[in-house]
Design an enzyme around this catalytic site. Structure first.
Site, PDB file in Angstrom:
ATOM      1  N   LYS A 182       0.883  -1.079  -0.020  1.00 19.51           N
ATOM      2  CA  LYS A 182      -0.120  -0.076   0.143  1.00 19.51           C
ATOM      3  C   LYS A 182       0.761   1.293  -0.160  1.00 19.51           C
ATOM      4  O   LYS A 182       1.758   1.330   1.074  1.00 19.51           O
ATOM      5  CB  LYS A 182      -0.993   0.005   1.261  1.00 19.51           C
ATOM      6  CG  LYS A 182      -1.961   1.138   1.289  1.00 19.51           C
ATOM      7  CD  LYS A 182      -2.700   1.299   2.625  1.00 19.51           C
ATOM      8  CE  LYS A 182      -1.678   2.273   3.413  1.00 19.51           C
ATOM      9  NZ  LYS A 182      -1.406   3.838   2.949  1.00 19.51           N
ATOM     10  N   PRO A 183       0.806   1.722  -1.181  1.00 17.28           N
ATOM     11  CA  PRO A 183       1.836   3.256  -1.253  1.00 17.28           C
ATOM     12  C   PRO A 183       0.908   4.332  -0.414  1.00 17.28           C
ATOM     13  O   PRO A 183      -0.188   4.123  -0.329  1.00 17.28           O
ATOM     14  CB  PRO A 183       1.865   3.679  -2.643  1.00 17.28           C
ATOM     15  CG  PRO A 183       0.606   3.090  -3.108  1.00 17.28           C
ATOM     16  CD  PRO A 183       0.292   1.691  -2.372  1.00 17.28           C
ATOM     17  N   GLU A 260      10.713   1.363  10.071  1.00 18.48           N
ATOM     18  CA  GLU A 260      11.728   2.963   9.857  1.00 18.48           C
ATOM     19  C   GLU A 260      11.036   3.841   9.991  1.00 18.48           C
ATOM     20  O   GLU A 260       9.911   4.200   9.336  1.00 18.48           O
ATOM     21  CB  GLU A 260      12.392   2.774   8.379  1.00 18.48           C
ATOM     22  CG  GLU A 260      13.508   3.475   8.220  1.00 18.48           C
ATOM     23  CD  GLU A 260      13.283   4.855   7.599  1.00 18.48           C
ATOM     24  OE1 GLU A 260      13.135   5.748   8.554  1.00 18.48           O
ATOM     25  OE2 GLU A 260      13.459   5.068   6.175  1.00 18.48           O
ATOM     26  N   CYS A 294      13.621  11.755   6.784  1.00 20.78           N
ATOM     27  CA  CYS A 294      13.486  11.034   8.236  1.00 20.78           C
ATOM     28  C   CYS A 294      14.987  11.312   8.853  1.00 20.78           C
ATOM     29  O   CYS A 294      15.115  11.345  10.087  1.00 20.78           O
ATOM     30  CB  CYS A 294      13.294   9.642   8.192  1.00 20.78           C
ATOM     31  SG  CYS A 294      11.699   9.215   7.864  1.00 20.78           S
ATOM     32  N   GLU A 393      10.206  16.136  15.216  1.00 15.90           N
ATOM     33  CA  GLU A 393      10.644  16.465  13.616  1.00 15.90           C
ATOM     34  C   GLU A 393       9.918  17.518  12.996  1.00 15.90           C
ATOM     35  O   GLU A 393       8.655  17.354  12.951  1.00 15.90           O
ATOM     36  CB  GLU A 393      10.255  14.934  12.984  1.00 15.90           C
ATOM     37  CG  GLU A 393      11.279  14.523  12.169  1.00 15.90           C
ATOM     38  CD  GLU A 393      11.074  12.935  11.562  1.00 15.90           C
ATOM     39  OE1 GLU A 393      10.020  12.460  11.864  1.00 15.90           O
ATOM     40  OE2 GLU A 393      11.611  12.565  10.817  1.00 15.90           O
TER      41      GLU A 393
END
Ligand code: SIN
Length: 489
Positions: A182-183, A260, A294, A393
């Protein structure tokens, strides 16, 4: 310039299940938006559990034949796929820029980067060895052999629409696994084009199956895969919060996981650093993909004695960055992915300034004529550890700089985060290079280097940045399980 691919068949707008391009079974659709104009330009399926189930049945049926296919034959498919990615580099780059927004020069580099993983794992597929174990008894033979883990579910983010999926699909296929994927909803078109090229490379039916859906319906697709014991592994790149949810939900069927997750990379500039090199490194690491990576340096710590020199060299470089849509060949910073991203970046800058940081450059949404989600490259100084931009972030073009006085102090500050993906530092003292790289709590450490990722190296984090590695020989092992075979004669 146009961002339409030359090859019309690379603009795929359907799911790919058992080698068939198909709409969502319930006919629902989702609009893909151009981040440079905030206008929709394509429609793709908004899939549900029924589509996820069909994809999983196809992957499960294709598994026995694909895992038995000789590694060299699997490698041959991957090599053809690699060649097709490179021969269609320009078209793929246009798709990336169109749906993700990054400048074309970066999109072309991303296609080459994605292809490098496919080539790497084609080579690894044919060079995988197990062990012959010295026997404790005469007449006994013992071996330890690798076998594929089985069906793998792959869930990818929007920031590198080609590279993130390539570095999961390539090792999975090399290992003999089949895949349901699934993108991200923001960037499905590049992933679908990659699958079209895998099909052209001769990948057998059912080995890769791709299902597209909106954020709102993602749980319908993903939960089905999480609960089904035929899915033996999950590989995910995205936020820590979602990674934690996936880990919890995978526990019942004890799936293997590669996660990740988020980062909060420190970037340290010591008093003995080559300041010009440190500025070059920061420019490369911080502003690549508009800061939407990231591994982007999120907290920049500069020794008090070189702070002014560093900032004075950095400012003109940041000021010169051209913010523009990818249709402009001289663009260096594209739009942010969506309005939520702009809101987060703006809130970090506002919070920093309200709490005493000084804004030297940028700090607001760009009023670009294209419309879209542009944000001006920003430099903040006098940043402190409690500001939002230090704790989370930012994922945008914001360089947030603090001052430090001692090595111990900066190491403590650099490690004072739950995250541990990347860390960078600049120093010309060899003893310090060993000491500091030992002490930094991160899966990836850049020493006088700003561009770190490579298909030949293990990419991944520690702590709340997740586990598992992508790239290198370790990236293949993540898709394999070991079988001990013991035979008495
Ligand atoms: C990421 O942002 O997750 C990947 C960045 C990279 O591969 O360099």
């Amino acid at each position: 310039m146009s961002l339409l691919p030359h090859r019309a068949d690379l603009l795929r707008t359907q799911n790919f299940i058992n080698a068939r391009w198909c709409d969502a079974m319930d006919g629902r659709t989702l609009l893909v938006e151009d981040p440079a104009t905030a206008q929709p330009f394509a429609s793709v399926p908004d899939s549900s559990a029924a589509d996820a189930a069909a994809a999983l049945s196809a992957a499960s049926s294709a598994l026995p034949a694909w895992r038995r296919t000789a590694p060299r034959a699997r490698a041959a498919v991957l090599k053809r796929w690699h060649a097709l990615l490179l021969s269609n580099q320009e078209d793929l780059a246009r798709l990336i820029s169109r749906e993700q927004g990054k400048p074309l020069v970066e999109s072309r580099a991303e296609v080459a980067y994605a292809a490098s993983y496919v080539e790497w794992f084609a080579e690894e597929a044919a060079h995988l060895h197990g062990d012959v174990i010295p026997t404790p008894h005469a007449r006994r033979r013992m071996t330890a052999e690798w076998e594929p883990v089985g069906v793998v579910a792959v869930i990818t983010p929007w920031n590198f629409p080609a590279a993130m999926i390539a570095r999961k699909l390539a090792p999975a296929l090399a290992a003999g696994c089949t895949v349901v994927a699934k993108p991200a909803e923001d960037t499905p078109l590049t992933a679908l084009a990659l699958v079209r090229l895998a099909e052209e490379a001769g990948l057998p039916a059912g080995v890769i199956n791709m299902v597209v859906c909106s954020r709102e319906r993602a749980h319908l697709v993903v939960d089905l895969w999480l609960r089904d014991e035929r899915v033996r592994k999950l590989s995910f790149t995205g936020s820590t919060a979602v990674g934690q949810h996936l880990a919890r939900e995978s526990a019942t069927t004890l799936k293997r996981l590669s996660l990740e997750l988020g980062g909060n990379a420190p970037f340290l500039v010591f008093e003995d650093a080559d300041i010009g090199a440190a500025v070059d490194g920061l420019m490369a690491a911080k502003f690549r993909n508009g800061g939407q990576t990231c591994v982007s340096p999120n907290r920049i710590f500069v020794h008090r004695s070189v702070h002014n020199d560093f900032v004075n060299q950095l400012l003109p470089r940041v000021q010169q960055l051209k913010v523009a849509p990818a249709t402009d060949p001289s663009a260096q910073i594209g739009p942010m992915i969506n309005d939520r991203a702009i809101a987060k970046i703006t809130s970090h800058v506002t919070d920093a300034v309200a709490n005493g940081a000084q804004l030297l450059l940028g700090g607001h949404r760009s009023g670009h004529p294209a419309g879209g989600h542009f944000f001006d490259p920003t430099v903040l100084v006098q940043v402190t550890s409690t500001m939002a931009c230090s704790c989370e972030e930012t994922f945008g073009p914001v360089a947030a700089i603090s001052v430090f006085d001692t090595e111990d102090q900066v190491l403590e500050a650099a490690n004072a985060t739950p995250f541990g993906l990347a860390a960078y530092f600049y120093s010309q003292d060899i003893a310090r290079c060993w000491r500091v790289s030992d002490a930094l709590e991160a899966g990836i450490v850049g020493i006088n280097a700003g561009a770190l990722a490579s298909e030949a190296a293990p990419f991944g984090g520690i702590k709340a940045s997740g586990y598992g590695r992508e790239g290198s020989r370790h990236g293949l092992v993540d898709y394999l399980q070991m079988k001990f075979r013991c035979q008495d004669a």
